[in-house]
Design an enzyme around this catalytic site. Structure first.
Site, PDB file in Angstrom:
ATOM      1  N   ARG A  23       0.859  -1.357  -0.017  1.00  0.00           N
ATOM      2  CA  ARG A  23       0.028   0.048  -0.156  1.00  0.00           C
ATOM      3  C   ARG A  23       0.654   1.414  -0.096  1.00  0.00           C
ATOM      4  NH1 ARG A  23      -3.866  -1.835   4.925  1.00  0.00           N
ATOM      5  NH2 ARG A  23      -2.052  -2.889   5.198  1.00  0.00           N
ATOM      6  N   GLY A  87       2.070 -13.859   7.722  1.00  0.00           N
ATOM      7  CA  GLY A  87       1.196 -13.309   8.520  1.00  0.00           C
ATOM      8  C   GLY A  87       2.054 -12.795  10.207  1.00  0.00           C
TER       9      GLY A  87
HETATM   10  C1  UD1 Z   1      -2.320  -5.539  12.111  1.00  0.00           C
HETATM   11  C2  UD1 Z   1      -3.526  -6.323  13.094  1.00  0.00           C
HETATM   12  C3  UD1 Z   1      -4.743  -5.604  13.199  1.00  0.00           C
HETATM   13  C4  UD1 Z   1      -4.467  -4.334  14.019  1.00  0.00           C
HETATM   14  C5  UD1 Z   1      -3.225  -3.609  13.079  1.00  0.00           C
HETATM   15  C6  UD1 Z   1      -2.916  -2.175  13.838  1.00  0.00           C
HETATM   16  C7  UD1 Z   1      -2.882  -8.947  12.432  1.00  0.00           C
HETATM   17  C8  UD1 Z   1      -3.609  -9.977  11.885  1.00  0.00           C
HETATM   18  N1  UD1 Z   1      -3.692  -7.653  12.412  1.00  0.00           N
HETATM   19  O1  UD1 Z   1      -3.222  -5.487  10.803  1.00  0.00           O
HETATM   20  O2  UD1 Z   1      -5.750  -6.325  14.118  1.00  0.00           O
HETATM   21  O3  UD1 Z   1      -5.480  -3.539  13.901  1.00  0.00           O
HETATM   22  O4  UD1 Z   1      -2.369  -4.573  12.738  1.00  0.00           O
HETATM   23  O5  UD1 Z   1      -1.876  -1.706  12.954  1.00  0.00           O
HETATM   24  O6  UD1 Z   1      -2.078  -8.916  13.410  1.00  0.00           O
HETATM   25  N2  UD1 Z   1       4.413  -8.361   9.516  1.00  0.00           N
HETATM   26  C9  UD1 Z   1       5.562  -9.215   9.566  1.00  0.00           C
HETATM   27  N3  UD1 Z   1       5.304 -10.232   8.864  1.00  0.00           N
HETATM   28  C10 UD1 Z   1       4.325 -10.706   8.115  1.00  0.00           C
HETATM   29  C11 UD1 Z   1       3.072  -9.839   8.050  1.00  0.00           C
HETATM   30  C12 UD1 Z   1       3.263  -8.629   8.805  1.00  0.00           C
HETATM   31  O7  UD1 Z   1       6.478  -9.011   9.955  1.00  0.00           O
HETATM   32  O8  UD1 Z   1       4.259 -11.803   7.604  1.00  0.00           O
HETATM   33  C13 UD1 Z   1       4.626  -6.869   9.968  1.00  0.00           C
HETATM   34  C14 UD1 Z   1       4.297  -5.655   9.034  1.00  0.00           C
HETATM   35  O9  UD1 Z   1       5.555  -5.377   8.663  1.00  0.00           O
HETATM   36  C15 UD1 Z   1       3.766  -4.735  10.088  1.00  0.00           C
HETATM   37  C16 UD1 Z   1       3.035  -5.483  11.057  1.00  0.00           C
HETATM   38  O10 UD1 Z   1       3.756  -6.871  10.985  1.00  0.00           O
HETATM   39  O11 UD1 Z   1       4.766  -3.846  10.492  1.00  0.00           O
HETATM   40  C17 UD1 Z   1       1.513  -5.496  10.949  1.00  0.00           C
HETATM   41  O12 UD1 Z   1       1.248  -6.051   9.691  1.00  0.00           O
HETATM   42  P1  UD1 Z   1       0.445  -5.461   8.708  1.00  0.00           P
HETATM   43  O13 UD1 Z   1       0.022  -6.244   7.462  1.00  0.00           O
HETATM   44  O14 UD1 Z   1       0.396  -4.188   8.520  1.00  0.00           O
HETATM   45  O15 UD1 Z   1      -1.144  -5.596   9.573  1.00  0.00           O
HETATM   46  P2  UD1 Z   1      -2.615  -4.868   9.526  1.00  0.00           P
HETATM   47  O16 UD1 Z   1      -3.163  -5.405   8.384  1.00  0.00           O
HETATM   48  O17 UD1 Z   1      -2.176  -3.428   9.806  1.00  0.00           O
HETATM   49 CA    CA Z   2      -0.447  -1.924   9.714  1.00  0.00          CA
END
Ligand code: UD1
Ligand code: CA
Length: 415
Positions: A23, A87
């Site tokens: 995004r 995830g």
């Molecule tokens: C996540 C939460 C959501 C919350 C939101 C707050 C989950 C499933 N959802 O959603 O409930 O309201 O954050 O901002 O946790 N990341 C990794 N590895 C992965 C996936 C993500 O390191 O495989 C990291 C991303 O870089 C990021 C963070 O985890 O810093 C959150 O991931 P993101 O995809 O932004 O989650 P949201 O959809 O924002």
């Molecule tokens: Ca996020």
């Protein structure tokens, strides 16, 4: 057996920062995008440090090497690789080899939440301690909860779990209490729950948020405290959110400076880097831009339209006026640079006056050199000072001069 008190409980943090961030439409790892001059991740690390976290496990994936390089070899950071982004639960699971035997508390935070406040982490820790729960999470109530995981509570107000935005029913979508991703887990329970998470959701990802209902199902206590301010809840997922977060951070930076006795004439038209320090009774006039590690002393007057760059030090009572740019230079007490000047890689002595339009020519096309201007010197208007150059105390440079070390040596005087 002696019971461990909470004060003795060791605390580590897992910070999730491996995401690709489609995004943001960027090639730079998301957590390296800057908010008021510092990468987003730096704010999260700082908040953890200030909350007494001894070790931070930062999960990196996309652009891992770049992130690592940016932060160097901080002794309290352990870099954990997540090869494939499956995830948030999977990301935490990548820390298992380091933490499987750890018998303390584990904070789990996201690297894309730069607005995090240490006070919130302290509340989270305190509530966890007081509630003797297996997990405590801090939530926020937002006017527009769109995009965030929603907190589902039963009729008694007890948390039942978190439902991700994409998995919400119409009714759940209306819930305004959200998950900003501030969790404190008893470590053993966290990793036990992670083993049982399945990617049964619209994104086919392993959701950390599923850990809560799994832990509740084992009869353990999960507590959700509404402790996160709406502005602080923001996770930066887009360039627009990055600009909003920057604006909020800018307000915080300016508020703190004002509390410490700095006058900011027009906060909306002033930009000050998070790393800048400014002394008491200094006045920052409108349209001033301060970027980088900059140190300004007391009772200075800066701007309007001044540009201060990395490595600038203004001692006390300095006047830096309209369209003055300063980089990697120290201006001693009482220096005046009132109009249209560039001072780069220079040491300017006490009470020096630099006339309108005078500059240091610090770059010869190949290398950057330094200029020293001795105390009480007078530089007339429109002078070009060609570096490397050493002007002794009390030098007088007439208006319109082009001064090089050679020209001074020929004259056999200091200017
Ligand atoms: C996540 C939460 C959501 C919350 C939101 C707050 C989950 C499933 N959802 O959603 O409930 O309201 O954050 O901002 O946790 N990341 C990794 N590895 C992965 C996936 C993500 O390191 O495989 C990291 C991303 O870089 C990021 C963070 O985890 O810093 C959150 O991931 P993101 O995809 O932004 O989650 P949201 O959809 O924002
Ligand atoms: Ca996020």
């Amino acid at each position: 057996m002696k019971k461990k008190t909470s004060e003795m409980t060791e605390r580590v943090a897992i910070i999730l920062a491996a995401g690709v961030s489609s995004r943001m439409n960027t090639r730079l790892p998301k957590v390296l995008h800057e908010v008021c001059g510092r990468p987003m991740l730096a704010y999260v690390l700082d908040a953890c440090r200030r909350a007494g976290v001894a070790k931070m496990y930062v999960v990196v994936g996309y652009g891992a090497e770049q992130v690592r390089q940016r932060f160097g070899d901080a002794g309290d950071i352990v870099w954990v690789q997540q090869q494939e982004q499956k995830g948030t639960a999977h990301a935490v699971l990548c820390c298992k080899e380091y933490l499987k035997d750890f018998d303390g508390e584990t904070l789990v935070l996201c690297g894309d939440g730069p607005l995090i406040r240490v006070e919130t982490l302290e509340t989270l820790i305190e509530k966890h301690r007081a509630g003797r729960s297996a997990v405590t999470l801090a939530t926020a109530v937002l006017d527009d909860p769109c995009g965030y995981g929603r907190i589902s509570r039963d009729v008694y107000g007890n948390i039942q779990g978190i439902v991700e935005d994409g998995d919400c029913t119409a009714e759940q979508r209306a819930i305004k209490e959200v998950n900003p991703s501030y969790y404190l887990f008893n470590n053993g329970i966290l990793f036990e729950a992670l083993d049982n998470i399945r990617p049964d959701n619209v994104k086919k990802e392993y959701y950390l948020t599923d850990a809560l209902s799994l832990i509740l199902a084992t009869g353990r206590k999960v507590v959700a405290v509404t402790a996160v301010r709406p502005e602080e809840a923001m996770g930066v997922n887009s360039r627009e959110q990055l600009s909003v977060a920057s604006k909020i951070m800018q307000r915080r930076i300016q508020q703190e400076l004002m509390d410490h006795g700095v006058t900011i004439v027009d906060p909306d038209n002033t930009w000050i880097d998070a790393r800048a320090q400014i002394g008491q009774d200094t006045v920052i006039e409108p349209f001033t831009y301060i970027h980088g590690v900059v140190k300004i002393g007391q009772s200075c007057r800066v701007g309007p339209f001044a540009y201060l760059r990395d490595g600038t030090v203004l001692k006390d009572d300095v006047v830096l006026g309209v369209f003055a740019e300063v980089k990697n230079s120290t201006l001693a007490d009482g220096v005046r640079v009132r109009h249209h000047s560039y001072i780069g890689d220079a040491a300017v002595g006490e009470n020096v006056n630099i006339g309108a339009g005078s500059i240091t020519a610090n770059f010869d096309g190949e290398k950057v050199s330094r200029t020293n201007i001795g105390d009480d010197s007078y530089i007339g208007s429109g002078a070009i000072l060609i570096a490397p150059l050493d002007l002794k105390d009390g030098s007088h440079v007439s208006a319109g001069s082009v001064v090089s070390q050679e020209s001074i040596d020929e004259l056999g005087q200091g200017g």
